[in-house]
Design an enzyme around this catalytic site. Structure first.
Site, PDB file in Angstrom:
ATOM      1  N   ASP A  49       3.032   0.343  -8.738  1.00 19.95           N
ATOM      2  CA  ASP A  49       3.196   1.639  -9.402  1.00 19.95           C
ATOM      3  C   ASP A  49       4.566   2.242  -9.077  1.00 19.95           C
ATOM      4  O   ASP A  49       4.943   3.282  -9.632  1.00 19.95           O
ATOM      5  CB  ASP A  49       2.043   2.602  -9.080  1.00 19.95           C
ATOM      6  CG  ASP A  49       1.950   2.951  -7.614  1.00 19.95           C
ATOM      7  OD1 ASP A  49       2.676   2.348  -6.797  1.00 19.95           O
ATOM      8  OD2 ASP A  49       1.142   3.847  -7.264  1.00 19.95           O
ATOM      9  N   ASP A  88      -1.194  -2.794  -9.300  1.00 19.11           N
ATOM     10  CA  ASP A  88      -1.584  -1.576  -8.587  1.00 19.11           C
ATOM     11  C   ASP A  88      -2.544  -0.731  -9.407  1.00 19.11           C
ATOM     12  O   ASP A  88      -2.314  -0.532 -10.620  1.00 19.11           O
ATOM     13  CB  ASP A  88      -0.334  -0.709  -8.336  1.00 19.11           C
ATOM     14  CG  ASP A  88       0.194  -0.846  -6.926  1.00 19.11           C
ATOM     15  OD1 ASP A  88      -0.550  -1.294  -6.032  1.00 19.11           O
ATOM     16  OD2 ASP A  88       1.371  -0.494  -6.714  1.00 19.11           O
ATOM     17  N   LYS A 118      -4.398  -3.921  -6.388  1.00 23.54           N
ATOM     18  CA  LYS A 118      -4.057  -3.351  -5.087  1.00 23.54           C
ATOM     19  C   LYS A 118      -4.391  -1.866  -5.121  1.00 23.54           C
ATOM     20  O   LYS A 118      -4.195  -1.214  -6.154  1.00 23.54           O
ATOM     21  CB  LYS A 118      -2.570  -3.549  -4.779  1.00 23.54           C
ATOM     22  CG  LYS A 118      -2.128  -2.888  -3.454  1.00 23.54           C
ATOM     23  CD  LYS A 118      -0.782  -3.387  -2.972  1.00 23.54           C
ATOM     24  CE  LYS A 118       0.403  -2.747  -3.633  1.00 23.54           C
ATOM     25  NZ  LYS A 118       0.497  -1.280  -3.451  1.00 23.54           N
ATOM     26  N   GLU A 187       2.953  -0.943   4.935  1.00 28.65           N
ATOM     27  CA  GLU A 187       4.243  -0.353   4.541  1.00 28.65           C
ATOM     28  C   GLU A 187       4.727   0.686   5.558  1.00 28.65           C
ATOM     29  O   GLU A 187       3.935   1.469   6.092  1.00 28.65           O
ATOM     30  CB  GLU A 187       4.123   0.310   3.151  1.00 28.65           C
ATOM     31  CG  GLU A 187       5.443   0.980   2.739  1.00 28.65           C
ATOM     32  CD  GLU A 187       5.521   1.402   1.275  1.00 28.65           C
ATOM     33  OE1 GLU A 187       4.579   1.155   0.503  1.00 28.65           O
ATOM     34  OE2 GLU A 187       6.566   1.993   0.913  1.00 28.65           O
TER      35      GLU A 187
HETATM   36  O1  KIV Z   1       4.344   0.004  -5.834  1.00 27.16           O
HETATM   37  C1  KIV Z   1       4.907  -0.885  -5.176  1.00 27.16           C
HETATM   38  O2  KIV Z   1       5.912  -1.470  -5.598  1.00 27.16           O
HETATM   39  C2  KIV Z   1       4.348  -1.208  -3.870  1.00 27.16           C
HETATM   40  C3  KIV Z   1       5.178  -2.071  -2.972  1.00 27.16           C
HETATM   41  C4  KIV Z   1       6.332  -1.303  -2.482  1.00 27.16           C
HETATM   42  C5  KIV Z   1       4.376  -2.668  -1.878  1.00 27.16           C
HETATM   43  O3  KIV Z   1       3.284  -0.788  -3.542  1.00 27.16           O
END
Ligand code: KIV
Length: 275
Positions: A49, A88, A118, A187
């Site tokens: 995201d 995501d 995710k 993270e």
């Molecule tokens: O949204 C994203 O790109 C992420 C990564 C930074 C792990 O969650």
């Protein structure tokens, strides 16, 4: 460097099997052209995201919608044939209940053909992770610095620097592992905490601003390529300056157009050879 040719798409068991072994190479992708270049070169492509900030110029990720994730997810799954593709779940699409999370995760998986979703959260999301995995939705968890929670945590700050917050992140890791997540993004977390998580969890840890000890690493591709220059977090390493290359190419094009050097008759239709 030659790229080993992969015949089959990477699967959840393949990712799990990398625990403590060859590090997982992970990057974000939001579009088909980038996904097709990255496909054979990385293990995991994340349609993150972060696209809200990187592609759409938003200040944070909160306004990213499920429809945006699905549209970009489709572009990536069309182009990438063997990398493991994770999408995501955006803010507001999964936190209300396990049922809400399943409804939206199932939409993402059915409409894009991705391999997993995710979501951000530790102990508080364990029930949802268990609900999803029991119903055929593989979940990559995301703990430590959670960008979707920046309003409650007070900004994009490294986490786990005090004993109390370190213990919380370790509890988050244990909870998502127990709930059935097949891997976890760690993270912006104190290095010793990320190292301990990697030692103690049964699933691969994928670090971003975490630790070299993690079972894999992920970065935002536009950061790696020098395409996103609004800010550069300490954990980013640039491997290219594509933004500069784009600027130079566009300057050259503009100069040619202004000098009437482009197009030439070679670029035109209906022109007789030798005319
Ligand atoms: O949204 C994203 O790109 C992420 C990564 C930074 C792990 O969650």
């Amino acid at each position: 460097m030659s790229i080993p040719v992969r015949k089959k798409r990477i699967s959840v068991p393949d990712i799990r099997a990398r625990k403590g072994g060859e590090p997982l190479v992970c990057l974000t992708a939001y579009t088909a052209p980038i996904a097709s270049i990255l496909d054979e070169r990385v293990d995991v492509l994340l349609v993150g995201d972060s696209l809200g900030m990187v592609v759409y110029g938003m200040d944070d990720t909160l306004a990213v919608t499920l429809d945006m994730m699905i549209a970009h997810g489709r572009a990536v799954t069309r182009a990438a044939k063997t990398a493991f593709i994770v999408i995501d779940l955006p803010f507001g699409s999964y936190e209300a209940s396990p049922e809400q999370a399943f409804h939206n995760a199932a939409r993402v998986m059915a409409e894009t053909g991705c391999q997993a979703v995710k979501l951000e959260g530790g102990v508080e999301m364990a029930e949802t992770i268990a609900f999803l995995t029991a119903r055929g939705v593989p979940v990559m968890a995301h703990i430590g610095l959670m960008p979707q929670s920046f309003n409650t945590t007070g900004g994009f700050r490294a986490q786990g620097l005090s004993d109390e917050t370190a213990a919380q992140i370790e509890a988050d890791g244990a909870a998502v592992d127990k709930a059935g997540a097949f891997s976890v993004v760690v993270e912006g977390t104190s290095e010793p905490v990320a190292r301990r998580l990697t030692e103690n969890l049964s699933i691969p840890t994928i670090g971003i601003g975490a630790s070299p000890a993690c079972d894999g690493q992920i970065l935002v591709t536009d950061d790696v390529l020098g395409l996103f220059s609004s800010f550069k977090p300490r954990f980013v390493k640039r491997y290219g300056e594509i933004g500069d290359a784009v600027a130079a190419a566009v300057d050259a094009y503009a100069e040619d157009v202004q000098a009437r050097k482009f197009p030439t008759l070679d670029h035109c239709y209906g022109v007789k050879k030798g005319a």
